[in-house]
Design a protein around this motif. Structure first.
Motif, PDB file in Angstrom:
ATOM      1  N   ASN A   1       0.578  -1.223   0.038  1.00 22.11           N
ATOM      2  CA  ASN A   1       0.335  -0.119   0.019  1.00 22.11           C
ATOM      3  C   ASN A   1       0.613   1.024  -0.190  1.00 22.11           C
ATOM      4  N   THR A   2       0.673   2.313  -1.016  1.00 23.64           N
ATOM      5  CA  THR A   2       1.431   3.260  -0.890  1.00 23.64           C
ATOM      6  C   THR A   2       1.236   4.467   0.487  1.00 23.64           C
ATOM      7  N   LYS A   3      -0.033   3.758   0.984  1.00 26.25           N
ATOM      8  CA  LYS A   3       0.452   4.812   2.292  1.00 26.25           C
ATOM      9  C   LYS A   3       1.396   4.254   3.332  1.00 26.25           C
ATOM     10  N   ASP A   4       2.256   2.930   3.162  1.00 22.78           N
ATOM     11  CA  ASP A   4       2.859   2.547   4.544  1.00 22.78           C
ATOM     12  C   ASP A   4       4.526   3.503   3.859  1.00 22.78           C
ATOM     13  N   GLU A   5       4.467   4.333   4.712  1.00 19.48           N
ATOM     14  CA  GLU A   5       5.743   5.095   4.706  1.00 19.48           C
ATOM     15  C   GLU A   5       7.136   4.600   4.966  1.00 19.48           C
ATOM     16  N   GLU A   6       7.088   3.718   5.550  1.00 16.85           N
ATOM     17  CA  GLU A   6       8.734   3.005   5.903  1.00 16.85           C
ATOM     18  C   GLU A   6       9.005   2.192   4.123  1.00 16.85           C
ATOM     19  N   LYS A   7       7.754   2.219   3.339  1.00 16.18           N
ATOM     20  CA  LYS A   7       7.970   1.236   1.776  1.00 16.18           C
ATOM     21  C   LYS A   7       8.686   2.551   0.620  1.00 16.18           C
ATOM     22  N   GLU A   8       8.851   3.607   1.712  1.00 15.94           N
ATOM     23  CA  GLU A   8       8.243   4.275   0.389  1.00 15.94           C
ATOM     24  C   GLU A   8       9.574   4.078  -0.972  1.00 15.94           C
ATOM     25  N   LEU A   9      11.018   4.069  -0.676  1.00 14.94           N
ATOM     26  CA  LEU A   9      11.723   4.426  -1.552  1.00 14.94           C
ATOM     27  C   LEU A   9      11.263   2.609  -2.276  1.00 14.94           C
ATOM     28  N   GLU A  10      11.451   1.817  -1.795  1.00 13.36           N
ATOM     29  CA  GLU A  10      10.023   0.448  -2.550  1.00 13.36           C
ATOM     30  C   GLU A  10       9.320   0.531  -3.423  1.00 13.36           C
ATOM     31  N   ILE A  11       8.929   1.490  -3.050  1.00 13.12           N
ATOM     32  CA  ILE A  11       7.489   1.818  -3.972  1.00 13.12           C
ATOM     33  C   ILE A  11       7.779   2.545  -5.835  1.00 13.12           C
ATOM     34  N   LYS A  12       9.013   4.141  -4.647  1.00 17.47           N
ATOM     35  CA  LYS A  12       9.266   4.844  -6.067  1.00 17.47           C
ATOM     36  C   LYS A  12       9.780   3.680  -7.201  1.00 17.47           C
ATOM     37  N   ARG A  13      10.968   2.486  -6.462  1.00 18.61           N
ATOM     38  CA  ARG A  13      11.872   2.164  -7.498  1.00 18.61           C
ATOM     39  C   ARG A  13      10.493   0.882  -8.251  1.00 18.61           C
TER      40      ARG A  13
END
Lengths: 285, 268, 269
Positions: free
Chosen positions: A73-85
């Motif tokens: 989920n894009t709301k998961d701030e800890e995974k921010e970089l992973e999502i952008k990658r």
């Protein structure tokens, strides 16, 4: 076989406040994007398509609803970089996306941020530049290149991060016809050869010709979703929402209104000519 | 040093609409900057109403108000606090002031459909298409006799493009000005231009009516250009054995030709 | 022209100095400049001049390019020479006007100072002709990296990022400024005549659009950087690694011998 979804958009709305009034740029949208597909999102300026694009990699987060990228989920701030990658983004103005003044160093920027080893970065940079056909320009400086070339460098910079999905927000709007063709060819190649999911946002209908799927947006909502041929059939709908209709479509549409029995769901010049010839032929019988 | 434009000669008549085509880097933009004296030719002369524009170099600014030039993405040149002040910049530089200036600005605004209440707004609060309209008004307010546009519709959506093309034709109707347009769109050129200049590598390749220019499809393709889409469709039809004219450039011409063909077939 | 800042003054060649590590070049240049200023007598300075001449030859950069740089600082050079002319003490008095007197000592001083400045310009020109601005930026970042250990990690990275972005955007902004200038000229703007106040006022129609567009570019660039996983340099690696090679040791050894030569001549003569 059921295809896996790389992106799932669930009941997503995006609201913003301006002069103390609340506006919705995106209204309650549901949309799934299959891995490896080539989707074109059509819409005029202000249809909410750019806002939707920015929600696909967490640059913007939905006011309501969820955007799920490959299970995250894009709301998961800890995974921010992973999502952008995972979801790479290319914007309209190529000048404002390039960071370094040497092409290969610019392409290396993403992988460097990912903390990869120098040898791995080198391989990825060379590979990315080759895949957009800009390898021979690796030592050049961006400001001496054409708009189309710069935009291909911007795409290479994203490809070097090895994303699953590439989102492009009107990448051809500032380019000349030659540059536009370069970008579309590059995207088709990346989709076919590297199996990268492509989401192309544009207001040029002819760029949707080779897509697997076309989604039409207007006023923050999805008003049509289907195969290119199905969407192009509905010229009056496309025109009513202010989209660019190619002249071939325009011609076929005008002929149909004059009583010609032409197929209107084609775009290429060859197919248009064939469609008209067939209609004329059936007339003679 | 390389010549950006070399040995170019042409005459343009009062009231004509001239299209300039050529791919990026062909010298189109350099060429039009010679027309209003932003660039001074290293060789040759530019005549306006039979006079060398550089005859009196100190007066070159006067030439710039007579030959208006609207650059690509003109909205990036807006700078004033209000739309009114921005449109007034050009006429003020020409020496207008007071009531005269005010009339000039309001007339221009109404001519191209900028609402009165917009005049006191900040140009930066407008939408992209509206900004461009204001920027174009800024040049039109000088009432140039010749107005040159460098890709006036670049980056706009279809609605925005239609609006800009309408502004241009409204200005022409009102002032009988000569219009010169640089464009990538062969379709627009076919529909609009009286004559077309084709540029390649800084040289003038062709200068003729759309019929004659688009009849040289091969020559155009060689320099990276093409004929209008409709013309290409008709070429496809001819290849399939349908007897249609090669001189069809716009959708309306095409529809007319095909309707005639169909009726002819029905009669026979 | 400033538009070509990416390559700055860089002169393409494959000389020994072009191949030398930019970090080594910066350190050695600073070292040599310090020693040139330590040269106390004419012999030491002439030796330094010979050394700098050799360096310029090895760089394979055409001599006229060095002269070009020299012309740019000619006013400073003349000013220094003239000032020093009157500061000489001792020696024969050659000319005396009012309270000013020119002595042989003064002439010696004046030539000495002028030569030092010429050598200084030569040395910095060698650096900029044989190194691209990009390499210089990387070298400065690398040389400053020890500061990371005293808690300035963010600062070093930020400085390097700023230099990189500046190099990238200066040509773009210059081009844009030219475009805006032409667009305002086409609207009859008068940028050339009038007094100082008028001219400054005439810049407003250029500076405001330029400022607005720079802010827009900065905003878009920040978003694009975010999309490329930029995280303030945390855990960032580099594609290009700088390694000292034999060439660098050779060049360093040569530079140290030059410095030693200056000191020996200082002591002996």
């Amino acid at each position: 076989m059921k295809m896996e979804n790389i992106i799932e958009i669930k009941k997503v709305s995006y609201e913003y406040t301006e002069e103390e009034r609340i506006f919705a740029a995106v209204k309650d949208i549901n949309l799934n994007i299959e891995r490896g597909s080539f989707t074109v999102i059509l819409g005029h300026n202000g249809s909410g398509k750019s806002t939707l694009a920015k929600m696909l990699n967490g640059l913007k987060r939905p006011t309501f609803g969820d955007v799920i990228i490959d299970g995250i989920n894009t709301k998961d701030e800890e995974k921010e970089l992973e999502i952008k990658r995972k979801v790479g983004m290319v914007f309209q103005n190529p000048d404002n996306q390039l960071i370094a003044s040497i092409v290969e160093e610019d392409v290396a920027f993403g992988p460097e941020n990912l903390g990869l080893s120098p040898a791995e970065i080198r391989v990825r940079v060379d590979d990315a530049l080759k895949s957009v056909g800009m390898y021979e320009f690796r030592k050049s400086t961006p400001h001496r290149l054409s708009g189309g070339q710069k935009q291909r460098i911007a795409i290479a910079g994203i490809i070097a991060m090895q994303p699953d999905c590439l989102v492009l927000d009107e990448p051809t709007a500032m380019l000349d016809p030659k540059g536009r063709a370069e970008i579309i060819d590059t995207l088709i190649k990346l989709n076919k050869e590297k199996n990268i999911t492509v989401i192309l946002i544009t207001h040029y209908m002819e760029e949707a010709e080779k897509a697997d799927r076309v989604v039409v947006m207007n006023d923050g909502e999805i008003i049509a979703d289907g195969l290119p041929a199905e969407i192009f059939e509905n010229v009056s709908l496309l025109k009513s929402v202010g989209l660019d209709v190619p002249q071939t479509t325009e011609l076929l549409y005008a002929l149909k209104q004059k009583g010609f029995r032409v197929k209107t769901n084609v775009i290429s010049i060859k197919e248009t000519a064939a469609s008209i010839a067939a209609a004329l032929g059936s007339e003679e019988k | 040093m390389n010549d950006a434009v070399k040995n170019v000669s042409f005459d343009i008549n009062q009231g004509e609409i001239i299209g300039i085509i050529g791919h990026t880097g062909s010298g189109k933009s350099t060429l039009v900057q010679h027309l209003n004296g932003l660039l001074k030719p290293t060789e040759g002369t530019v005549l306006f109403e039979n006079e060398d524009i550089w005859k009196n170099a100190k007066e070159i600014r006067k030439i710039r108000s007579k030959i208006g030039l609207v650059f690509q993405y003109p909205e990036y040149q807006l700078f004033e606090e209000t739309v009114f002040a921005d449109i007034a910049f050009g006429p003020k530089n020409m020496g207008l002031s007071g009531e005269e200036l005010e009339n000039c600005v309001t007339e221009t605004a109404s001519l191209i459909g900028i609402k009165e209440e917009y005049l006191q707004k900040s140009p930066f609060d407008l939408s992209g298409g509206e900004k461009r309209r204001v920027a174009i008004a800024g040049v039109m307010a000088m009432r140039p006799k010749v107005i040159v546009f460098d890709e006036p519709t670049a980056g706009l959506d279809p609605r925005g493009r239609e609006e800009v093309m309408k502004i241009i034709s409204d200005y022409r109707t009102a002032t009988n000005a000569t219009v010169i347009i640089i464009s990538h769109s062969m379709e627009d050129m076919a529909a609009l231009a009286d004559r077309i200049i084709v540029m390649n590598k800084g040289e003038l390749v062709l200068f003729d009516t759309p019929e004659k220019v688009f009849a040289s499809a091969e020559a155009l393709r060689e320099i990276g250009l093409d004929v209008p889409i409709v013309t290409r469709v008709f070429a496809g039809l001819r290849a399939m054995g349908v007897a249609v004219s090669p001189n069809v450039f716009t959708v309306s011409q095409a529809v007319e030709a095909l309707v005639q063909l169909k009726e002819g077939a029905a009669d026979a | 022209m400033l538009k070509d800042i990416t390559f700055g003054q860089y002169y393409e060649s494959n000389s020994l100095l072009h191949r030398t590590d930019p970090r080594a070049k910066i350190v050695l240049m600073i070292l040599l400049i310090v020693f040139i200023f330590l040269a106390k007598n004419l012999f030491a300075l002439l030796f330094a001049t010979a050394c700098v001449g050799c360096i310029a030859l090895i760089s394979r950069v055409p001599f006229r390019l060095y002269i070009k740089n020299m012309k740019a600082i000619l006013p400073v050079l003349i000013f220094t020479a003239v000032i020093n002319l009157f500061y000489g003490d001792g020696g024969r008095i050659l000319l005396e006007v009012w309270k000013l007197r020119i002595t042989t000592g003064g002439i010696y001083n004046s030539v000495f100072m002028a030569l030092r400045i010429v050598l200084l310009i030569f040395m910095s020109s060698v650096l900029t002709y044989t190194t691209t601005p990009n390499d210089l930026t990387d070298a400065i970042e690398s040389l400053l990296s020890p500061l990371k250990f005293v808690g300035l990690k963010g600062a070093v990275h930020t400085l390097a990022m700023m230099m990189t972005i500046a190099l990238r955007f200066i040509p773009t902004l210059i081009e844009e400024a030219e475009k805006i200038m032409n667009a305002q000229k086409a609207r009859g703007a008068d940028l050339e005549s009038g007094g100082l106040v008028d001219r400054v006022k005439a810049l407003i129609p250029i500076l405001i659009p330029l400022l607005i567009s720079s802010v827009r570019r900065a905003y878009e660039l920040a978003e694009a950087m975010e999309c490329r996983c930029y995280n303030g340099g945390e855990g960032k690696t580099r594609m290009k690694q700088m390694h000292l090679s034999n060439t660098d040791f050779l060049v360093s050894a040569a530079a140290i011998i030059m410095c030693a030569g200056i000191i020996i001549l200082n002591i002996l003569l």
